[in-house]
Design a protein around this motif. Sequence first.
Motif, PDB file in Angstrom:
ATOM      1  N   SER A 207      45.183 -21.809   1.022  1.00  0.00           N
ATOM      2  CA  SER A 207      45.995 -22.937   1.447  1.00  0.00           C
ATOM      3  C   SER A 207      45.299 -24.240   1.076  1.00  0.00           C
ATOM      4  O   SER A 207      44.070 -24.349   1.184  1.00  0.00           O
ATOM      5  CB  SER A 207      46.198 -22.852   2.963  1.00  0.00           C
TER       6      SER A 207
ATOM      7  N   SER B 226      47.114 -33.654  -0.120  1.00  0.00           N
ATOM      8  CA  SER B 226      46.015 -34.532  -0.514  1.00  0.00           C
ATOM      9  C   SER B 226      45.054 -33.799  -1.449  1.00  0.00           C
ATOM     10  O   SER B 226      44.603 -34.353  -2.456  1.00  0.00           O
ATOM     11  CB  SER B 226      45.276 -35.031   0.730  1.00  0.00           C
ATOM     12  N   ASP B 227      44.736 -32.534  -1.124  1.00  0.00           N
ATOM     13  CA  ASP B 227      43.887 -31.717  -1.999  1.00  0.00           C
ATOM     14  C   ASP B 227      44.508 -31.619  -3.390  1.00  0.00           C
ATOM     15  O   ASP B 227      43.805 -31.665  -4.399  1.00  0.00           O
ATOM     16  CB  ASP B 227      43.722 -30.294  -1.460  1.00  0.00           C
TER      17      ASP B 227
ATOM     18  N   THR C 291      46.042 -28.776   1.044  1.00  0.00           N
ATOM     19  CA  THR C 291      46.897 -29.861   1.511  1.00  0.00           C
ATOM     20  C   THR C 291      47.479 -30.608   0.305  1.00  0.00           C
ATOM     21  O   THR C 291      46.994 -30.462  -0.820  1.00  0.00           O
ATOM     22  CB  THR C 291      46.111 -30.862   2.374  1.00  0.00           C
TER      23      THR C 291
ATOM     24  N   THR D  73      50.215 -27.473   2.079  1.00  0.00           N
ATOM     25  CA  THR D  73      50.636 -27.967   3.392  1.00  0.00           C
ATOM     26  C   THR D  73      50.779 -29.490   3.364  1.00  0.00           C
ATOM     27  O   THR D  73      50.160 -30.177   2.555  1.00  0.00           O
ATOM     28  CB  THR D  73      49.624 -27.576   4.491  1.00  0.00           C
ATOM     29  N   HIS D  74      51.600 -29.963   4.276  1.00  0.00           N
ATOM     30  CA  HIS D  74      51.772 -31.405   4.473  1.00  0.00           C
ATOM     31  C   HIS D  74      51.824 -31.631   5.979  1.00  0.00           C
ATOM     32  O   HIS D  74      52.649 -31.017   6.663  1.00  0.00           O
ATOM     33  CB  HIS D  74      53.058 -31.876   3.789  1.00  0.00           C
ATOM     34  N   HIS D  75      50.939 -32.469   6.484  1.00  0.00           N
ATOM     35  CA  HIS D  75      50.797 -32.686   7.920  1.00  0.00           C
ATOM     36  C   HIS D  75      50.587 -31.351   8.650  1.00  0.00           C
ATOM     37  O   HIS D  75      51.227 -31.065   9.663  1.00  0.00           O
ATOM     38  CB  HIS D  75      52.006 -33.437   8.497  1.00  0.00           C
ATOM     39  N   ARG D  76      49.722 -30.519   8.079  1.00  0.00           N
ATOM     40  CA  ARG D  76      49.308 -29.216   8.640  1.00  0.00           C
ATOM     41  C   ARG D  76      50.419 -28.162   8.690  1.00  0.00           C
ATOM     42  O   ARG D  76      50.258 -27.128   9.311  1.00  0.00           O
ATOM     43  CB  ARG D  76      48.709 -29.391  10.037  1.00  0.00           C
ATOM     44  N   LYS D  77      51.530 -28.432   8.053  1.00  0.00           N
ATOM     45  CA  LYS D  77      52.621 -27.459   8.041  1.00  0.00           C
ATOM     46  C   LYS D  77      52.843 -26.972   6.613  1.00  0.00           C
ATOM     47  O   LYS D  77      52.855 -27.778   5.677  1.00  0.00           O
ATOM     48  CB  LYS D  77      53.915 -28.088   8.567  1.00  0.00           C
ATOM     49  N   PRO D  78      53.024 -25.661   6.420  1.00  0.00           N
ATOM     50  CA  PRO D  78      53.294 -25.147   5.068  1.00  0.00           C
ATOM     51  C   PRO D  78      54.603 -25.736   4.533  1.00  0.00           C
ATOM     52  O   PRO D  78      55.626 -25.711   5.223  1.00  0.00           O
ATOM     53  CB  PRO D  78      53.437 -23.637   5.271  1.00  0.00           C
ATOM     54  N   LYS D  79      54.551 -26.295   3.342  1.00  0.00           N
ATOM     55  CA  LYS D  79      55.742 -26.930   2.763  1.00  0.00           C
ATOM     56  C   LYS D  79      56.113 -26.347   1.406  1.00  0.00           C
ATOM     57  O   LYS D  79      57.284 -26.332   1.043  1.00  0.00           O
ATOM     58  CB  LYS D  79      55.526 -28.443   2.597  1.00  0.00           C
TER      59      LYS D  79
END
Length: 86
Positions: free
Chosen positions: A3, A7-8, A5, A28-34
């Motif tokens: 996983s 940002s990563d 982010t 993920t985006h804001h700690r949620k898988p997107k």
Amino acid sequence: MRSFTTSDLNKQVGEITDAARKAPVIITHHRKPKFVLMSVEHYDRLRSADDPRRAYGPGETPEDISARFAAELDRLARGEGYDDED
């Protein structure tokens, strides 16, 4: 599944795409898988009609598969194939 982010993804695109070449990765985006990032080859295998894990939408199920499901549902409805412990 690895996983990363969003940002990563902006900072480490090379590392993430290398990882996605080997196996799908979650973004993920804001700690949620997107999102899921995967190789085209992996995507093609998922979309292949030869893949037994293929999912079908309403009205898309081939007749042979639909008939097998119907036969199994009938069998279960008759109480065959499992123990009722009630």
